[in-house]
Scaffold this motif. Structure first.
Motif, PDB file in Angstrom:
ATOM      1  N   ASP A   1     -13.752  -0.687 -22.911  1.00  0.00           N
ATOM      2  CA  ASP A   1     -13.647  -2.468 -22.053  1.00  0.00           C
ATOM      3  C   ASP A   1     -12.720  -1.575 -21.123  1.00  0.00           C
ATOM      4  N   GLU A   2     -13.491  -1.466 -19.601  1.00  0.00           N
ATOM      5  CA  GLU A   2     -12.443  -1.335 -18.127  1.00  0.00           C
ATOM      6  C   GLU A   2     -11.977  -2.627 -17.428  1.00  0.00           C
ATOM      7  N   HIS A   3     -13.018  -3.718 -17.883  1.00  0.00           N
ATOM      8  CA  HIS A   3     -12.113  -5.281 -17.608  1.00  0.00           C
ATOM      9  C   HIS A   3     -10.897  -6.012 -18.794  1.00  0.00           C
ATOM     10  N   VAL A   4     -10.273  -5.148 -18.752  1.00  0.00           N
ATOM     11  CA  VAL A   4      -8.838  -5.350 -19.073  1.00  0.00           C
ATOM     12  C   VAL A   4      -7.196  -5.115 -17.994  1.00  0.00           C
ATOM     13  N   CYS A   5      -6.179  -6.016 -18.932  1.00  0.00           N
ATOM     14  CA  CYS A   5      -4.934  -5.534 -18.240  1.00  0.00           C
ATOM     15  C   CYS A   5      -4.169  -5.571 -19.338  1.00  0.00           C
TER      16      CYS A   5
ATOM     17  N   ASP B   1      -7.775 -10.033 -21.432  1.00  0.00           N
ATOM     18  CA  ASP B   1      -8.849  -9.619 -20.714  1.00  0.00           C
ATOM     19  C   ASP B   1      -8.848 -10.035 -18.921  1.00  0.00           C
ATOM     20  N   GLU B   2      -8.781  -9.215 -17.933  1.00  0.00           N
ATOM     21  CA  GLU B   2      -7.892  -8.812 -16.718  1.00  0.00           C
ATOM     22  C   GLU B   2      -7.954 -10.157 -15.920  1.00  0.00           C
ATOM     23  N   LYS B   3      -9.069 -10.757 -16.102  1.00  0.00           N
ATOM     24  CA  LYS B   3      -9.524 -12.520 -15.440  1.00  0.00           C
ATOM     25  C   LYS B   3      -7.771 -12.886 -15.599  1.00  0.00           C
TER      26      LYS B   3
ATOM     27  N   ALA C   1      -8.020   0.548 -18.593  1.00  0.00           N
ATOM     28  CA  ALA C   1      -9.320   0.466 -19.490  1.00  0.00           C
ATOM     29  C   ALA C   1      -8.936   0.802 -21.287  1.00  0.00           C
TER      30      ALA C   1
ATOM     31  N   HIS D   1     -11.642   6.114 -17.520  1.00  0.00           N
ATOM     32  CA  HIS D   1     -12.330   5.863 -17.996  1.00  0.00           C
ATOM     33  C   HIS D   1     -13.732   6.301 -18.730  1.00  0.00           C
TER      34      HIS D   1
ATOM     35  N   GLN E   1      -7.636   3.299 -15.473  1.00  0.00           N
ATOM     36  CA  GLN E   1      -9.387   3.102 -15.157  1.00  0.00           C
ATOM     37  C   GLN E   1     -10.123   4.327 -14.727  1.00  0.00           C
TER      38      GLN E   1
ATOM     39  N   LYS F   1      -3.132  -3.343 -14.187  1.00  0.00           N
ATOM     40  CA  LYS F   1      -4.770  -3.746 -13.914  1.00  0.00           C
ATOM     41  C   LYS F   1      -4.911  -2.384 -13.923  1.00  0.00           C
TER      42      LYS F   1
END
Ligand code: ASP
Ligand code: MG
Length: 400
Positions: free
Chosen positions: A332-336, A381-383, A260, A312, A309, A257
């Motif tokens: 984009d910090e919301h990546v994994c 995408d992290e989610k 970024a 970043h 992250q 997780k």
């Protein structure tokens, strides 16, 4: 057999747990083995000591930090020896120095240069159980050094090789290496065996059971490693050369997780541009993970990479100093990063395709892809990270 046991912080977290370790070591002894034990500091102890130092300054001298931090392991080594002696066993506790561990001068992140095993071997010859304080050695000028966080694993592996131990058992609070994180996928299965190379991928990808450097060293010196729990009698997972085990296609799925993504659009397509960008990032100590660049068209190209992250903001600043070389950038910090690891990929096709198909079926967009001989990694995408892990675990039937 000559065995090395290594007990991590949670396994020696208080006196009752040290008592538990005493029982385990005593049992190995009663079964006729010669036993050398490497111990970590009690859990939380190293962080507590760091906290004390940082009360005075955010940048304490590294040499003094080594003096400070090496004390944690000495406490547990001495206590375990005292506990064994109280039970009638002949035991001796040694510091890293007394165990002959000589390192380079890199305080707080030293490398082991050599080990003189004579003191440990002599003590074994005298019938003693030898307890060694992990995570430490001395440099040539005689100062205490430490081996970096998690370094007791490294002490154990290096010592096992130096004394010619038959195996090195690393004890923690988990009973081995799993196909994926059981907190994400309840059907995750403990592996009986895994190769060094797969283990290296899994540990650098965030599975924190074994310190990376220790696995590297075990591979290099061919030390047979076991990851076991000090709280159960499970046989654990054997980490060894792949030729010695049954070939599997995929061994594990890992979620990272801490990623970024940075994408540069319209980068000048000239020789030296990548060298310039990544040298600048390296100068700022920013660790770059995945890098992707495609063929340029009309004199420009797109370049994407990932950083931890925490780096970043720094990466953003470094790139801004470069903005005459590209048209735009996107962060984009919301990546994994989701990775599929397995030695079977070397000889089988279709592993990557199966992963991509699984993402497609779940409508998960893959932003970046990178592969190695035994790994396929995807940035998404992290989610969707946990969904991707469960889906892939299913696709490769890792629960079976
Ligand atoms: N005590 C050290 C740490 O917490 C070394 C170790 O436990 O392996 O990082
Ligand atoms: Mg550890």
């Amino acid at each position: 057999m000559l065995v090395v046991h290594k007990y991590g912080g949670t396994s020696v977290g208080d006196v009752e747990r040290i008592e538990n370790v005493t029982n385990r070591v005593a049992k190995a002894r009663e079964e006729g083995n010669d036993v050398v034990v490497v111990v970590s500091a009690m859990s939380g102890e190293t962080n507590k000591l760091i906290g004390f130092a940082e009360h005075f300054t955010k940048e304490p001298a590294k040499k003094e930090m080594d003096m400070l931090l090496s004390s944690g392991e000495r406490v547990t080594a001495a206590l375990l020896s005292i506990s064994l002696q109280a039970r009638g066993y002949d035991a001796v506790a040694l510091t890293g120095r007394q165990a002959g561990i000589v390192t380079d001068d890199t305080h707080t992140y030293a490398r082991i240069e050599s080990i003189d095993p004579s003191a440990v071997k002599n003590a074994i010859g005298e019938g003693k159980i030898v307890i060694v304080a992990g995570f430490q050695g001395i440099n040539k000028s005689g100062s205490v050094t430490t081996l970096g966080r998690g370094g007791s694993d490294l002490s154990a592996v290096a010592l096992a090789a130096a004394i010619g131990a038959d195996q090195c058992e690393i004890y923690s609070d988990v009973d081995g290496i799993y196909t994926t994180d059981p907190r994400i996928e309840p059907n995750a299965r403990k592996l009986d065996t895994i190769s060094y190379d797969e283990m290296l991928e899994l540990s650098s990808l965030g599975a924190k059971v074994l310190q990376n450097r220790s696995v590297e060293l075990a591979k290099k010196l061919n030390v047979k490693l076991y990851a076991k729990s000090s709280f159960s009698d499970d046989v654990g997972t054997l980490i060894a050369e792949e030729s010695s085990m049954e070939a599997v296609l995929v061994s594990g799925i890992v979620l990272d997780k801490n990623q970024a993504r940075v994408t540069l659009r319209g980068v000048a397509d000239r020789p030296g541009i990548a060298a310039d960008i990544f040298s600048k990032l390296a100068e700022s100590n920013i660790n770059v993970d995945m890098i992707i660049q495609n063929m340029g068209t009309d004199g420009s190209t797109n370049l994407g990479f990932t950083v931890p992250q925490s780096e970043h903001e720094n990466a953003k600043k470094v790139m801004e100093s470069f903005d005459h070389e590209f048209e735009g950038m996107d962060f984009d910090e919301h990546v994994c990063k989701v990775s599929v690891v397995g030695v079977g990929m070397k000889s089988h096709s279709g592993v990557a395709a199966a992963a991509f198909t699984a993402m497609a079926k779940n409508n998960i967009n893959i932003q970046m892809i990178s592969t190695s001989e035994i790994k396929v990694s995807m940035v998404i995408d992290e989610k969707y990270g946990e969904l991707a892990i469960r889906t892939l675990h299913d696709v490769y039937e890792l629960d079976k």
